[in-house]
Design a protein around this motif. Sequence first.
Motif, PDB file in Angstrom:
ATOM      1  N   ARG A 108      12.612 -25.250  -0.577  1.00 61.77           N
ATOM      2  CA  ARG A 108      12.496 -25.383  -2.024  1.00 61.77           C
ATOM      3  C   ARG A 108      11.344 -26.314  -2.407  1.00 61.77           C
ATOM      4  NH1 ARG A 108      12.919 -22.768  -6.633  1.00 61.77           N
ATOM      5  NH2 ARG A 108      13.515 -24.107  -8.373  1.00 61.77           N
ATOM      6  N   GLU A 109      11.087 -27.316  -1.577  1.00 59.79           N
ATOM      7  CA  GLU A 109       9.993 -28.251  -1.840  1.00 59.79           C
ATOM      8  C   GLU A 109       8.632 -27.565  -1.780  1.00 59.79           C
ATOM      9  OE1 GLU A 109      10.352 -31.472   0.854  1.00 59.79           O
ATOM     10  OE2 GLU A 109      12.274 -32.182   0.056  1.00 59.79           O
ATOM     11  N   HIS A 110       8.592 -26.387  -1.172  1.00 58.29           N
ATOM     12  CA  HIS A 110       7.348 -25.622  -1.091  1.00 58.29           C
ATOM     13  C   HIS A 110       7.416 -24.379  -1.990  1.00 58.29           C
ATOM     14  CE1 HIS A 110       5.602 -27.959   2.261  1.00 58.29           C
ATOM     15  NE2 HIS A 110       6.859 -28.127   2.607  1.00 58.29           N
ATOM     16  N   ASP A 111       8.199 -24.492  -3.055  1.00 57.18           N
ATOM     17  CA  ASP A 111       8.303 -23.442  -4.069  1.00 57.18           C
ATOM     18  C   ASP A 111       8.856 -22.128  -3.541  1.00 57.18           C
ATOM     19  OD1 ASP A 111       7.405 -25.125  -6.044  1.00 57.18           O
ATOM     20  OD2 ASP A 111       5.309 -24.508  -5.867  1.00 57.18           O
ATOM     21  N   VAL A 112       9.701 -22.199  -2.519  1.00 54.78           N
ATOM     22  CA  VAL A 112      10.403 -21.002  -2.049  1.00 54.78           C
ATOM     23  C   VAL A 112      11.766 -20.988  -2.733  1.00 54.78           C
ATOM     24  CG1 VAL A 112      11.316 -19.753  -0.061  1.00 54.78           C
ATOM     25  CG2 VAL A 112       9.250 -21.142   0.180  1.00 54.78           C
ATOM     26  N   PRO A 113      12.059 -20.009  -3.575  1.00 47.58           N
ATOM     27  CA  PRO A 113      13.358 -19.965  -4.267  1.00 47.58           C
ATOM     28  C   PRO A 113      14.518 -19.977  -3.277  1.00 47.58           C
ATOM     29  CG  PRO A 113      11.851 -18.344  -5.188  1.00 47.58           C
ATOM     30  CD  PRO A 113      11.190 -18.874  -3.949  1.00 47.58           C
ATOM     31  N   ARG A 114      15.612 -20.574  -3.679  1.00 40.72           N
ATOM     32  CA  ARG A 114      16.767 -20.685  -2.782  1.00 40.72           C
ATOM     33  C   ARG A 114      17.254 -19.316  -2.315  1.00 40.72           C
ATOM     34  NH1 ARG A 114      17.919 -24.963  -6.481  1.00 40.72           N
ATOM     35  NH2 ARG A 114      17.991 -26.996  -5.431  1.00 40.72           N
ATOM     36  N   GLU A 115      17.308 -18.347  -3.237  1.00 37.70           N
ATOM     37  CA  GLU A 115      17.771 -17.011  -2.866  1.00 37.70           C
ATOM     38  C   GLU A 115      16.882 -16.401  -1.784  1.00 37.70           C
ATOM     39  OE1 GLU A 115      17.222 -18.023  -5.880  1.00 37.70           O
ATOM     40  OE2 GLU A 115      19.117 -17.898  -6.998  1.00 37.70           O
ATOM     41  N   ARG A 116      15.575 -16.636  -1.922  1.00 38.96           N
ATOM     42  CA  ARG A 116      14.626 -16.074  -0.962  1.00 38.96           C
ATOM     43  C   ARG A 116      14.748 -16.764   0.386  1.00 38.96           C
ATOM     44  NH1 ARG A 116       8.731 -15.670  -3.316  1.00 38.96           N
ATOM     45  NH2 ARG A 116       9.900 -14.345  -4.756  1.00 38.96           N
ATOM     46  N   SER A 117      14.876 -18.086   0.380  1.00 41.13           N
ATOM     47  CA  SER A 117      15.014 -18.821   1.633  1.00 41.13           C
ATOM     48  C   SER A 117      16.324 -18.467   2.332  1.00 41.13           C
ATOM     49  CB  SER A 117      14.961 -20.323   1.350  1.00 41.13           C
ATOM     50  OG  SER A 117      15.128 -21.061   2.529  1.00 41.13           O
ATOM     51  N   PHE A 118      17.409 -18.389   1.560  1.00 39.78           N
ATOM     52  CA  PHE A 118      18.703 -17.999   2.126  1.00 39.78           C
ATOM     53  C   PHE A 118      18.613 -16.619   2.772  1.00 39.78           C
ATOM     54  CE2 PHE A 118      22.545 -15.453   1.417  1.00 39.78           C
ATOM     55  CZ  PHE A 118      23.475 -16.149   2.170  1.00 39.78           C
ATOM     56  N   SER A 119      18.005 -15.675   2.057  1.00 39.50           N
ATOM     57  CA  SER A 119      17.905 -14.305   2.563  1.00 39.50           C
ATOM     58  C   SER A 119      17.066 -14.248   3.829  1.00 39.50           C
ATOM     59  CB  SER A 119      17.305 -13.395   1.489  1.00 39.50           C
ATOM     60  OG  SER A 119      18.086 -13.415   0.316  1.00 39.50           O
ATOM     61  N   ALA A 120      15.930 -14.961   3.840  1.00 39.01           N
ATOM     62  CA  ALA A 120      15.062 -14.946   5.016  1.00 39.01           C
ATOM     63  C   ALA A 120      15.759 -15.566   6.220  1.00 39.01           C
ATOM     64  CB  ALA A 120      13.768 -15.697   4.709  1.00 39.01           C
ATOM     65  N   THR A 121      16.507 -16.642   5.995  1.00 39.33           N
ATOM     66  CA  THR A 121      17.216 -17.297   7.097  1.00 39.33           C
ATOM     67  C   THR A 121      18.325 -16.404   7.641  1.00 39.33           C
ATOM     68  OG1 THR A 121      16.734 -19.479   6.164  1.00 39.33           O
ATOM     69  CG2 THR A 121      18.517 -19.337   7.768  1.00 39.33           C
ATOM     70  N   MET A 122      19.067 -15.767   6.746  1.00 40.44           N
ATOM     71  CA  MET A 122      20.112 -14.860   7.194  1.00 40.44           C
ATOM     72  C   MET A 122      19.533 -13.690   7.983  1.00 40.44           C
ATOM     73  SD  MET A 122      23.149 -15.973   6.385  1.00 40.44           S
ATOM     74  CE  MET A 122      22.426 -17.485   7.016  1.00 40.44           C
ATOM     75  N   LEU A 123      18.374 -13.199   7.531  1.00 41.79           N
ATOM     76  CA  LEU A 123      17.708 -12.111   8.244  1.00 41.79           C
ATOM     77  C   LEU A 123      17.246 -12.568   9.625  1.00 41.79           C
ATOM     78  CD1 LEU A 123      15.481 -10.115   5.730  1.00 41.79           C
ATOM     79  CD2 LEU A 123      17.134  -9.203   7.357  1.00 41.79           C
ATOM     80  N   ALA A 124      16.689 -13.775   9.690  1.00 43.86           N
ATOM     81  CA  ALA A 124      16.219 -14.293  10.974  1.00 43.86           C
ATOM     82  C   ALA A 124      17.381 -14.477  11.949  1.00 43.86           C
ATOM     83  CB  ALA A 124      15.478 -15.609  10.757  1.00 43.86           C
ATOM     84  N   VAL A 125      18.506 -14.991  11.456  1.00 43.64           N
ATOM     85  CA  VAL A 125      19.682 -15.181  12.307  1.00 43.64           C
ATOM     86  C   VAL A 125      20.222 -13.829  12.781  1.00 43.64           C
ATOM     87  CG1 VAL A 125      22.090 -15.958  12.347  1.00 43.64           C
ATOM     88  CG2 VAL A 125      20.325 -17.392  11.288  1.00 43.64           C
ATOM     89  N   ALA A 126      20.339 -12.887  11.843  1.00 38.07           N
ATOM     90  CA  ALA A 126      20.844 -11.558  12.212  1.00 38.07           C
ATOM     91  C   ALA A 126      19.929 -10.886  13.224  1.00 38.07           C
ATOM     92  CB  ALA A 126      20.970 -10.697  10.959  1.00 38.07           C
ATOM     93  N   THR A 127      18.616 -11.039  13.042  1.00 35.88           N
ATOM     94  CA  THR A 127      17.665 -10.448  13.972  1.00 35.88           C
ATOM     95  C   THR A 127      17.784 -11.084  15.354  1.00 35.88           C
ATOM     96  OG1 THR A 127      16.115  -9.992  12.167  1.00 35.88           O
ATOM     97  CG2 THR A 127      15.218  -9.996  14.391  1.00 35.88           C
ATOM     98  N   SER A 128      17.934 -12.403  15.406  1.00 31.68           N
ATOM     99  CA  SER A 128      18.090 -13.086  16.691  1.00 31.68           C
ATOM    100  C   SER A 128      19.347 -12.624  17.409  1.00 31.68           C
ATOM    101  CB  SER A 128      18.136 -14.606  16.476  1.00 31.68           C
ATOM    102  OG  SER A 128      16.933 -15.080  15.950  1.00 31.68           O
ATOM    103  N   MET A 129      20.469 -12.536  16.667  1.00 32.75           N
ATOM    104  CA  MET A 129      21.720 -12.114  17.284  1.00 32.75           C
ATOM    105  C   MET A 129      21.651 -10.667  17.759  1.00 32.75           C
ATOM    106  SD  MET A 129      23.589 -14.805  17.262  1.00 32.75           S
ATOM    107  CE  MET A 129      22.003 -15.659  17.479  1.00 32.75           C
ATOM    108  N   ALA A 130      21.111  -9.785  16.909  1.00 27.11           N
ATOM    109  CA  ALA A 130      21.030  -8.370  17.269  1.00 27.11           C
ATOM    110  C   ALA A 130      20.124  -8.169  18.476  1.00 27.11           C
ATOM    111  CB  ALA A 130      20.522  -7.563  16.076  1.00 27.11           C
ATOM    112  N   CYS A 131      18.953  -8.811  18.454  1.00 25.56           N
ATOM    113  CA  CYS A 131      18.036  -8.673  19.583  1.00 25.56           C
ATOM    114  C   CYS A 131      18.596  -9.335  20.841  1.00 25.56           C
ATOM    115  CB  CYS A 131      16.677  -9.276  19.223  1.00 25.56           C
ATOM    116  SG  CYS A 131      15.769  -8.368  17.958  1.00 25.56           S
ATOM    117  N   GLY A 132      19.307 -10.458  20.664  1.00 29.44           N
ATOM    118  CA  GLY A 132      19.920 -11.105  21.812  1.00 29.44           C
ATOM    119  C   GLY A 132      20.959 -10.226  22.483  1.00 29.44           C
ATOM    120  N   LEU A 133      21.790  -9.593  21.674  1.00 31.09           N
ATOM    121  CA  LEU A 133      22.788  -8.676  22.233  1.00 31.09           C
ATOM    122  C   LEU A 133      22.122  -7.462  22.868  1.00 31.09           C
ATOM    123  CD1 LEU A 133      25.623  -8.744  19.538  1.00 31.09           C
ATOM    124  CD2 LEU A 133      25.709  -9.633  21.873  1.00 31.09           C
ATOM    125  N   ALA A 134      21.043  -6.986  22.246  1.00 26.57           N
ATOM    126  CA  ALA A 134      20.326  -5.847  22.817  1.00 26.57           C
ATOM    127  C   ALA A 134      19.711  -6.212  24.164  1.00 26.57           C
ATOM    128  CB  ALA A 134      19.248  -5.373  21.848  1.00 26.57           C
TER     129      ALA A 134
END
Length: 318
Positions: A108-134
């Motif tokens: 947020r301190e770098h003008d990234v909206p909370r919704e956008r940061s939350f979404s990007a983090t959730m996507l990164a976590v989901a991608t890590s888990m999915a790729c890890g399982l793969a």
Amino acid sequence: MNTKTVAMRVLRILLVLLALGFCAWSLVSQWDQTVKAFEQMSVPTLLGSLAAGCAGLWTWMVAWRIFVRGMGSPLPLKAAFRIAAISALGKYVPGKVWALVTQIEMSREHDVPRERSFSATMLAVATSMACGLAVAAATLPLTSPAARERYWWLFLLAPVLLACLHPRIVTWAINLVLRLARREPLERPVGLGVTLHAIAWTIVAWALFGLHIWLLCVAVGGSGGGLPFMATGAYALAFVAGFLVLIAPGGLGAREAAMVLVLTPVLPAGAPAVVAVASRVLLTVADLLGAGVAVAMGRNKTAAPMLVPDRQPTKERP
């Protein structure tokens, strides 16, 4: 500086101090095992494994930054590293929300909206888990009967999670969560190219963590052409298993148990526990080094420009 900003910075400092306390407790509680483990390994091996772990953490940060940029906030590399490195300490505090909250507020301190940061983090976590399982599903079933028998249900999740990374499904799921939280929907959904780009970097990260484990396995007597694949799959499966334990800080206990289970058939007696302990300590040191460098760098005062959808110019009234 308003009161809310000061409160968030104080909260962040307290969180970092709490995380450092848990890190210290984790290291001290297994000090004897760590000393015994490190006595069996050379300094070059430990440094090489540490470097591979640091590189894996860096690569994960790059994948997260790709998602943030793809949603419309091109974070500078320095800012992205600082946010990711400091917020990563939150995973050592029991519960899984501290790292997320810290990452959102620092973004947020770098003008990234909370919704956008939350979404990007959730996507990164989901991608890590999915790729890890793969990665685990591709490397372990043919090399580790023990992992196949105990964690077969995790392997079945891999193709499902990978399919769920399709932008249409991701956008629908994120907008549903935002709607339930009474927030505005994403104004710039992530595209397929962005997702594939992040997946590629995430797979590179898993390969680097595999190198991290393989070096430790070789140091305790492991050998064979299939060991690199076994090491990569072992860490991927162990990390996912640890992540699913919501209370344990950093997956403590669950990660080591899964790793020992997978590595036991291919390493000398007692060696899998040595590898698990050494890996835990080295990656904790990697997190601490990253956070230390991030703090020393200081905050980037220049906020990143935000990307906005192109708009058609309005016609002037006569």
